[in-house]
Design an enzyme around this catalytic site. Structure first.
Site, mmCIF file in Angstrom:
data_model
loop_
_atom_site.group_PDB
_atom_site.id
_atom_site.type_symbol
_atom_site.label_atom_id
_atom_site.label_comp_id
_atom_site.label_asym_id
_atom_site.label_seq_id
_atom_site.Cartn_x
_atom_site.Cartn_y
_atom_site.Cartn_z
ATOM 1 N N ASP A 74 0.846 -2.784 -6.151
ATOM 2 C CA ASP A 74 0.275 -3.123 -4.762
ATOM 3 C C ASP A 74 -0.469 -4.500 -4.826
ATOM 4 O O ASP A 74 -0.530 -4.886 -5.967
ATOM 5 C CB ASP A 74 -0.708 -2.076 -4.242
ATOM 6 C CG ASP A 74 -1.944 -2.163 -4.842
ATOM 7 O OD1 ASP A 74 -2.257 -2.944 -5.938
ATOM 8 O OD2 ASP A 74 -2.886 -1.210 -4.730
ATOM 9 N N GLU A 128 0.029 -1.712 1.292
ATOM 10 C CA GLU A 128 0.449 -2.805 0.703
ATOM 11 C C GLU A 128 0.969 -2.286 -0.712
ATOM 12 O O GLU A 128 1.138 -3.383 -1.735
ATOM 13 C CB GLU A 128 -0.775 -3.636 0.319
ATOM 14 C CG GLU A 128 -1.931 -2.978 -0.497
ATOM 15 C CD GLU A 128 -2.953 -2.191 0.177
ATOM 16 O OE1 GLU A 128 -4.116 -1.889 -0.265
ATOM 17 O OE2 GLU A 128 -2.503 -1.743 1.302
#
Length: 360
Positions: free
Chosen positions: A236, A282
């Site tokens: 991420d 994300e």
């Protein structure tokens, strides 16, 4: 103007387009028929009846565009045409000894069949066929003196002209209708392709979505043999919430798209047993299909380096980094494999970020 009209027509439902084709071609044929009745010198009644038909068709076109009730207008057109205009024209234009039967056939087998609803179509057809058949019987048996006489030469010319006009009209209606159906078919195929694309891809990044990732993991990776190496890489974006809060969500979306591009550029494709997906927010996940684990780890590290090189002209001071983990996933259940690499991701986060960890 023609292009704008075609674009406007393409936005209408298919049944509406077919109806407008019938109206437009019918108006053209009626106008040409009226012109030919003048040249043939059949009579004032014949000319007036065909001109009234032209006016009626134009009026129905206006009503269809204004009120957008094409089916009602279509039924109205068929009933007035077959119960009033064609029978009247039949008497004025020579009856059986004329080309009027061509117009009868065109109405019954071209105009009426384009009514969308089957029951309505059948009812209108039966009423119209009965009315037209009755006009023939009345003209031939009951009121033959009412039929405007037509000489042999005039009859011959009228049959030829009527045949040409109706054949041309049927060709136009059939060809334009087929074209409309083809356009509708192509548009539906494009829509299906777009829906299929949306069903398996993430809208923001263009990568595969979570559902498609699990499908590949369950159908391909979990069934892979021990010597058919698959590695799962999860990462991420570091401190992404801070980037969103500082620069805004529009910029945050741009960051995610650029990170996804770096990931996508490094993948060989789903046909080669690899997939890159946005797992959520994300977070990204991909499956590598390499000969050995070191190669997969090196590819994950290369992605980290490519992301670190990203620069944004609207915020030149911003730097983006990722943290992740990579591990083998052959024969593992998807959620178990994800849990393993997720632990490696948190290890990378807790020991400094901007790094890829692997199982020792």
């Amino acid at each position: 103007m023609i292009k704008q009209f075609r674009e406007m027509m393409m936005k209408r439902p298919l049944e509406s387009r077919v109806f407008m084709i019938v109206l437009a071609v019918g108006t053209l044929i009626s106008l040409l028929s009226a012109i030919f009745t003048i040249f043939e010198n059949i009579g004032t009644g014949a000319t007036l009846s065909t001109l009234i038909c032209v006016v009626l068709l134009l009026l129905i076109i206006v009503l269809a565009f204004v009120f957008k009730h094409e089916e009602i207008c279509h039924v109205l057109l068929c009933l007035i045409l077959n119960l009033v205009l064609l029978p009247v024209a039949f008497f004025f234009c020579g009856g059986i000894k004329s080309g009027m039967l061509f117009y009868y056939f065109t109405s019954l087998y071209i105009v009426i069949p384009t009514i969308p609803k089957r029951i309505t179509r059948m009812i209108v057809y039966l009423i119209s066929a009965t009315a037209l058949l009755a006009s023939i019987e009345i003209a031939y048996h009951w009121l033959p003196d009412w039929v405007a006489p037509m000489t042999g030469t005039a009859w011959h010319l009228d049959v030829i002209v009527s045949f040409i006009l109706n054949a041309f009209g049927m060709y136009l209606i059939a060809s334009l209708t087929v074209e409309a159906y083809q356009n509708e078919h192509n548009r539906n195929e494009q829509l299906v392709a777009q829906l299929e694309q949306l069903a398996v891809h993430d809208e923001l990044t263009g990568l595969y979505n979570r559902r498609e990732l699990f499908r590949v993991l369950e159908e391909d990776v979990m069934r892979a043999s021990a010597d058919d190496l698959h590695c799962l890489f999860i990462f991420d974006v570091d401190d992404f919430k801070k980037a969103n809060d500082t620069y805004g969500h529009v910029f945050g979306d741009k960051v995610l798209r650029e990170v996804a591009r770096c990931l996508g550029d490094s993948m060989r494709g789903i046909d080669d047993g690899e997939i890159a997906a946005r797992y959520g927010g994300e977070e990204f996940v991909c499956v590598f299909h390499d000969e050995d684990f070191d190669t997969s780890y090196a590819r994950a590290e290369k992605i980290r380096q490519e992301v670190e090189k990203l620069r944004f002209y609207d915020n030149p001071d911003f730097r983006v980094t990722i943290s992740g983990g990579v591990d083998r996933c052959n024969g593992m259940r998807p959620r178990y494999a994800l849990r393993q690499v997720d632990d490696l991701l948190y290890l990378a986060k807790s020991t400094g970020k901007n790094q890829i960890t692997r199982k020792v």
